[in-house]
Motif scaffolding. Structure first.
Motif, short mmCIF file in Angstrom:
data_model
loop_
_atom_site.label_atom_id
_atom_site.label_comp_id
_atom_site.label_asym_id
_atom_site.label_seq_id
_atom_site.Cartn_x
_atom_site.Cartn_y
_atom_site.Cartn_z
N TRP A 74 0.93 -1.30 -0.12
CA TRP A 74 -0.01 -0.16 -0.01
C TRP A 74 0.85 1.17 0.09
O TRP A 74 0.58 2.21 -0.84
CB TRP A 74 -0.88 -0.01 1.20
CG TRP A 74 -1.64 1.20 1.44
CD1 TRP A 74 -2.39 1.84 0.80
CD2 TRP A 74 -1.39 2.18 2.75
NE1 TRP A 74 -3.03 3.04 1.46
CE2 TRP A 74 -2.56 3.12 2.64
CE3 TRP A 74 -0.78 2.02 3.93
CZ2 TRP A 74 -2.66 4.32 3.59
CZ3 TRP A 74 -0.75 3.06 4.82
CH2 TRP A 74 -1.79 4.02 4.57
N VAL A 75 1.60 1.31 0.83
CA VAL A 75 2.75 2.31 0.99
C VAL A 75 3.58 2.67 -0.32
O VAL A 75 3.51 3.76 -1.13
CB VAL A 75 3.86 2.22 1.96
CG1 VAL A 75 5.14 3.48 2.03
CG2 VAL A 75 2.94 2.41 3.34
N ARG A 76 4.12 1.21 -0.95
CA ARG A 76 4.85 1.59 -2.25
C ARG A 76 4.15 2.08 -3.37
O ARG A 76 4.33 2.83 -4.37
CB ARG A 76 5.38 0.09 -2.55
CG ARG A 76 6.60 -0.28 -1.90
CD ARG A 76 7.48 -1.39 -2.65
NE ARG A 76 6.60 -2.61 -3.12
CZ ARG A 76 6.29 -3.59 -2.03
NH1 ARG A 76 6.84 -3.71 -0.99
NH2 ARG A 76 5.56 -4.65 -2.61
N GLU A 77 2.62 1.60 -3.37
CA GLU A 77 1.85 2.29 -4.44
C GLU A 77 1.53 3.81 -4.61
O GLU A 77 1.65 4.29 -5.60
CB GLU A 77 0.48 1.34 -4.30
CG GLU A 77 0.31 -0.06 -4.73
CD GLU A 77 -0.88 -0.61 -4.42
OE1 GLU A 77 -1.60 -0.18 -3.59
OE2 GLU A 77 -1.04 -1.83 -5.14
N GLN A 78 1.77 4.28 -3.28
CA GLN A 78 1.52 5.69 -3.06
C GLN A 78 2.69 6.34 -3.65
O GLN A 78 2.64 7.47 -4.20
CB GLN A 78 1.07 6.11 -1.58
CG GLN A 78 -0.14 5.42 -1.22
CD GLN A 78 -0.44 5.85 0.41
OE1 GLN A 78 -0.88 7.23 0.85
NE2 GLN A 78 -0.16 4.80 1.18
N VAL A 79 3.81 5.66 -3.33
CA VAL A 79 5.25 6.37 -3.62
C VAL A 79 5.16 6.36 -5.44
O VAL A 79 5.48 7.23 -6.12
CB VAL A 79 6.42 5.61 -3.11
CG1 VAL A 79 7.67 6.07 -4.01
CG2 VAL A 79 6.26 5.65 -1.77
N VAL A 80 4.67 5.19 -5.75
CA VAL A 80 4.77 5.19 -7.28
C VAL A 80 3.88 6.10 -8.01
O VAL A 80 3.91 6.72 -9.34
CB VAL A 80 4.36 3.63 -8.07
CG1 VAL A 80 4.09 3.48 -9.35
CG2 VAL A 80 5.59 2.71 -7.47
N ALA A 81 2.47 6.13 -7.24
CA ALA A 81 1.63 7.01 -7.90
C ALA A 81 1.97 8.69 -7.75
O ALA A 81 1.37 9.37 -8.37
CB ALA A 81 0.22 6.82 -7.20
N GLY A 82 3.12 8.90 -7.09
CA GLY A 82 3.56 10.26 -7.18
C GLY A 82 3.29 10.98 -5.95
O GLY A 82 3.51 12.38 -6.03
N TYR A 83 2.67 10.54 -4.88
CA TYR A 83 2.52 11.37 -3.80
C TYR A 83 3.70 11.71 -2.99
O TYR A 83 4.69 11.16 -3.08
CB TYR A 83 1.55 10.36 -2.71
CG TYR A 83 0.07 10.10 -3.18
CD1 TYR A 83 -0.97 11.16 -2.96
CD2 TYR A 83 -0.19 9.12 -3.84
CE1 TYR A 83 -2.05 10.82 -3.22
CE2 TYR A 83 -1.45 8.79 -3.94
CZ TYR A 83 -2.46 9.80 -3.96
OH TYR A 83 -3.85 9.53 -4.09
N GLN A 84 3.79 12.92 -2.49
CA GLN A 84 4.82 13.34 -1.76
C GLN A 84 5.11 12.44 -0.32
O GLN A 84 3.94 12.13 0.12
CB GLN A 84 4.50 14.90 -1.14
CG GLN A 84 4.41 15.90 -2.40
CD GLN A 84 4.44 17.25 -2.05
OE1 GLN A 84 4.25 17.86 -0.81
NE2 GLN A 84 4.55 18.34 -2.85
N ARG A 85 6.23 12.56 0.00
CA ARG A 85 6.48 11.53 1.17
C ARG A 85 5.90 12.05 2.65
O ARG A 85 5.49 11.32 3.27
CB ARG A 85 7.91 11.46 1.54
CG ARG A 85 8.71 10.47 0.18
CD ARG A 85 9.99 10.52 0.50
NE ARG A 85 10.66 9.36 -0.55
CZ ARG A 85 11.34 8.39 -0.27
NH1 ARG A 85 11.63 7.98 0.86
NH2 ARG A 85 11.71 7.52 -0.94
N SER A 86 5.83 13.35 2.70
CA SER A 86 5.25 13.97 3.64
C SER A 86 3.42 13.67 3.64
O SER A 86 3.00 13.43 4.70
CB SER A 86 5.23 15.43 3.61
OG SER A 86 4.71 16.15 2.68
#
Length: 316
Positions: A74-86
């Protein structure tokens, strides 16, 4: 009146009895959200975050199925989707909070494959401080805005270092002109705090009063300083008007919260001690203030030269 130990034990046993395993969505709707509506100052952020970023992807999972392998994906998918880390870290914080409370309330047992997620590293803390020229440019375009309160709102934040939420919900009764103090009833840490008002800040409040009278808004003690003329309530936000003004001023990277950063930066660069800045900002620890305490290169160079003069003047 006698205390029944039997009834106490029965109640205690019932409380600690294993609960049926709920889905994440059902747990949020029936247990977590009713709790935070009472326990937290603002619960709307949790509601929005869950419905936007957790419900569709994880809401159908049972609580004991939300193991670290599932959540890591779930976390990796958000990173790939381009969400900011914060932003992702805010989602992680909510997920950890949900699972911790589920364990605390007996809905799931402690599981070695279900430990708190680590937040993503952010690198250097992002800071943005406005120069005197940028402040002037911002105020010129804010003054041209059709929004009835934005110009005074921006000026007040620059002159007090207040948080936008504190200013947005300010009432006339919170201001003591004689003592030049604005009392924030409930600040970010849940306690009240006092904001020192300069002469310039008091002049801004005079302009706010004149604006309210011109718009036919109440200036009674309980009325809001920045009252929305349509709803007669405080504004939900100033973002729409703010984005237009900062774009017109060529300051697209500046956030409203950066006005607070700028206030602290201006103080420190004028020689105000970090401890005084801490008090003015209402921080509970000096470590929090140090993030805002930006020193200009010129000031640092001048301080370094002081040592140079001492060393060089010492014989040899």
């Amino acid at each position: 009146m006698f205390f029944s130990f039997k009834s106490y034990d029965e109640t205690r046993s019932k409380h600690h009895r294993p609960q049926p395993c709920l889905t994440l969505s059902l747990f949020f709707d029936e247990h977590y959200f009713p709790h935070v509506k009472v326990a937290k100052k603002e619960s709307k952020h949790d509601w929005s975050t869950f419905n936007t970023h957790l419900r569709a992807s994880l809401g159908h999972y049972k609580l004991d199925e939300l193991t670290n392998p599932v959540l890591d994906v779930w976390v990796r998918e958000q990173v790939v989707a381009g969400y900011q880390r914060s932003t992702i870290n805010k989602h992680i914080f909510l997920m950890n909070r949900l699972l911790n409370l589920a364990r605390h309330w007996g809905h799931i047992q402690h599981n070695a494959n279900q430990v708190n997620l680590r937040r993503l590293p952010l690198g250097d803390y992002k800071q943005r401080f406005l120069s005197p020229e940028e402040i002037e440019r911002l105020l010129i375009h804010a003054h041209r805005s059709s929004h009835p309160h934005l110009y005074n709102f921006i000026r007040l934040l620059l002159l007090t270092g207040a948080r936008k939420g504190e200013a947005r919900t300010m009432r006339w009764l919170d201001i003591n002109r004689d003592k030049k103090i604005w009392t924030v009833p409930v600040s970010k840490n849940g306690r009240s705090r006092r904001v020192v008002l300069s002469g310039a800040a008091l002049e801004v409040l005079d302009d706010c009063r004149a604006t309210a009278e011109r718009l036919g808004l109440s200036i009674e003690a309980k009325a809001y300083v920045f009252t929305n003329p349509r709803t007669l309530q405080p504004y939900d936000s100033f973002y729409a008007a703010w984005y237009l003004v900062r774009s017109a001023a060529g300051l697209d990277d500046v956030r409203i919260h950066d006005l607070r950063h700028t206030y602290a930066s201006l103080l420190v660069n004028k020689g105000v001690s970090i401890y005084e800045v801490q008090t003015l900002l209402g921080h509970s620890s000096v470590q929090m203030t140090q993030r805002y305490a930006h020193l200009s290169p010129d000031r640092l160079h001048s301080r370094a030269e002081l040592v140079g003069k001492i060393v060089c003047s010492s014989g040899g």
